[in-house]
Scaffold this motif. Structure first.
Motif, short mmCIF file in Angstrom:
data_model
loop_
_atom_site.label_atom_id
_atom_site.label_comp_id
_atom_site.label_asym_id
_atom_site.label_seq_id
_atom_site.Cartn_x
_atom_site.Cartn_y
_atom_site.Cartn_z
N ARG A 138 0.84 -1.20 0.00
CA ARG A 138 0.00 0.00 0.00
C ARG A 138 0.88 1.25 0.00
NH1 ARG A 138 -5.23 1.22 1.65
NH2 ARG A 138 -5.57 -0.93 2.31
N VAL A 139 1.96 1.22 0.77
CA VAL A 139 2.89 2.35 0.82
C VAL A 139 3.51 2.61 -0.55
CG1 VAL A 139 5.16 3.05 1.68
CG2 VAL A 139 3.45 2.17 3.27
N VAL A 140 4.03 1.55 -1.18
CA VAL A 140 4.65 1.68 -2.50
C VAL A 140 3.62 2.17 -3.52
CG1 VAL A 140 5.84 0.46 -4.36
CG2 VAL A 140 6.37 -0.08 -1.97
N ASN A 141 2.41 1.65 -3.42
CA ASN A 141 1.33 2.06 -4.32
C ASN A 141 1.03 3.55 -4.17
OD1 ASN A 141 -0.99 1.34 -6.19
ND2 ASN A 141 -2.11 2.20 -4.45
N ASN A 142 1.01 4.03 -2.92
CA ASN A 142 0.73 5.45 -2.67
C ASN A 142 1.77 6.34 -3.35
OD1 ASN A 142 -1.63 5.46 -1.13
ND2 ASN A 142 -0.56 5.13 0.78
N ILE A 143 3.04 6.00 -3.16
CA ILE A 143 4.11 6.87 -3.65
C ILE A 143 4.25 6.78 -5.17
CG2 ILE A 143 6.58 7.35 -3.55
CD1 ILE A 143 6.51 6.55 -0.63
N ILE A 144 4.23 5.57 -5.70
CA ILE A 144 4.32 5.43 -7.16
C ILE A 144 3.08 5.99 -7.83
CG2 ILE A 144 4.37 3.77 -9.07
CD1 ILE A 144 6.29 2.08 -7.51
N GLY A 145 1.92 5.80 -7.19
CA GLY A 145 0.68 6.36 -7.74
C GLY A 145 0.73 7.88 -7.81
N ASN A 146 1.22 8.51 -6.75
CA ASN A 146 1.37 9.97 -6.75
C ASN A 146 2.34 10.42 -7.83
OD1 ASN A 146 -0.42 10.54 -4.70
ND2 ASN A 146 1.12 10.61 -3.10
N ALA A 147 3.46 9.70 -7.93
CA ALA A 147 4.47 10.08 -8.92
C ALA A 147 3.90 10.01 -10.32
CB ALA A 147 5.68 9.17 -8.78
N SER A 148 3.21 8.92 -10.64
CA SER A 148 2.68 8.75 -12.00
C SER A 148 1.62 9.79 -12.31
CB SER A 148 2.11 7.35 -12.17
OG SER A 148 0.98 7.14 -11.34
N LYS A 149 0.95 10.26 -11.28
CA LYS A 149 -0.10 11.26 -11.48
C LYS A 149 0.46 12.65 -11.73
CE LYS A 149 -2.65 11.89 -7.87
NZ LYS A 149 -3.66 11.66 -6.81
N TYR A 150 1.62 12.93 -11.14
CA TYR A 150 2.16 14.29 -11.22
C TYR A 150 3.40 14.41 -12.11
CZ TYR A 150 -1.02 14.86 -7.31
OH TYR A 150 -2.13 14.87 -6.52
N ILE A 151 3.72 13.33 -12.85
CA ILE A 151 4.77 13.46 -13.86
C ILE A 151 4.11 14.00 -15.12
CG2 ILE A 151 6.44 12.24 -15.32
CD1 ILE A 151 6.85 10.25 -13.08
N GLN A 152 4.10 15.28 -15.26
CA GLN A 152 3.41 15.91 -16.38
C GLN A 152 4.45 16.34 -17.43
OE1 GLN A 152 1.02 18.96 -14.52
NE2 GLN A 152 -0.21 17.48 -13.41
N ARG A 153 5.14 15.34 -18.00
CA ARG A 153 6.16 15.57 -19.00
C ARG A 153 5.96 14.61 -20.16
NH1 ARG A 153 10.78 18.29 -16.94
NH2 ARG A 153 10.73 18.60 -14.68
N ASP A 154 6.50 14.96 -21.32
CA ASP A 154 6.43 14.06 -22.47
C ASP A 154 7.23 12.80 -22.21
OD1 ASP A 154 4.86 15.86 -23.87
OD2 ASP A 154 6.56 16.83 -24.84
#
Length: 240
Positions: A138-154
């Motif tokens: 759940r911890v890893v999911n939280n952090i990776i999920g946040n990262a994938s959501k806020y990586i707003q790059r090509d």
């Protein structure tokens, strides 16, 4: 008397928290529900004849349903923590094997979002950590999920690296996303905190709060380094 005053203050804190939770739940459930209703009605009305468009509608409905499911699950878990009703199932697991499998579960989702995942291991394959495997995921999911959501790059990039010293196995998770302002960093682990610079897409601002709670229960701690526009790096320190 002081005892009565303490009871009243505690009740006010609980009432305030309840209002805050309900307000956030209402807001965060309304957005995906509106989307699900709109897209499903479009399908029922027959306005979607093109197969690609139909698949897009169905995919959106599925994704929004997943968002709601994750939100409800997160809130349920938070309620258990708040009520001190959490049971931990401790296991001694080999860190490399566990986190390799854990990270691989996210590879397809990241690939679909055009985010490159780099996994590096600097830990002995026999090194073990004592964790609750379900809650750590759940911890890893939280952090990776946040990262994938806020990586707003090509070109999105996510690095997961395992390191160790005499006391800890460290899981480093770094991204090249939008970053976090310096004055916000002390606040991100507070329950219900959401950055004013980021439109809330999912969750009620308790993912990182839960992350810190889970890590601390497992005898570790979490740190974060970030700068606006220069990505974010989380380090999870897990006791051996």
């Amino acid at each position: 008397c002081q005892e009565l005053q303490d009871v009243m203050e505690e009740k006010e804190q609980v009432d305030s928290l309840t209002r805050e939770v309900l307000g956030n739940i209402t807001h965060d459930l309304k957005t995906p529900l509106t989307a699900i209703k709109g897209y499903s009605q479009g399908i029922l009305d027959g306005v979607v004849s093109d197969p690609d468009k139909f698949n897009k509608y169905i995919t959106t409905i599925r994704n929004k349903s997943n968002d709601m499911s994750l939100l409800v699950d997160e809130l349920s878990f938070f309620a258990k923590i708040y009520q001190k009703d959490i049971q931990y199932q401790w296991q001694d697991v080999e860190a490399v094997e566990y986190f390799t499998a854990c990270v691989s579960d996210f590879s397809l989702d990241l690939e679909m979002k055009k985010i490159s995942l780099v996994f590096r291991n600097e830990v002995n394959t026999k090194t073990k950590v004592r964790i609750d495997t379900e809650k750590m995921k759940r911890v890893v999911n939280n952090i990776i999920g946040n990262a994938s959501k806020y990586i707003q790059r090509d070109i999105g990039l996510l690095l997961v690296r395992l390191k160790e010293d005499d006391k800890y196995v460290t899981v480093e998770i770094a991204d090249n996303g939008i970053g976090i302002a310096k004055d916000e960093l002390p606040k991100i682990f507070q329950r219900f905190y959401r950055s004013p610079d980021i439109s809330a897409e999912k969750g009620v601002g308790i993912g990182l709060y839960l992350t810190r709670e889970i890590i601390s229960k497992q005898g570790g701690y979490v740190t974060v380094k970030s700068a606006k526009g220069h990505g974010t790096e989380f380090n999870l320190f897990l006791a051996k």
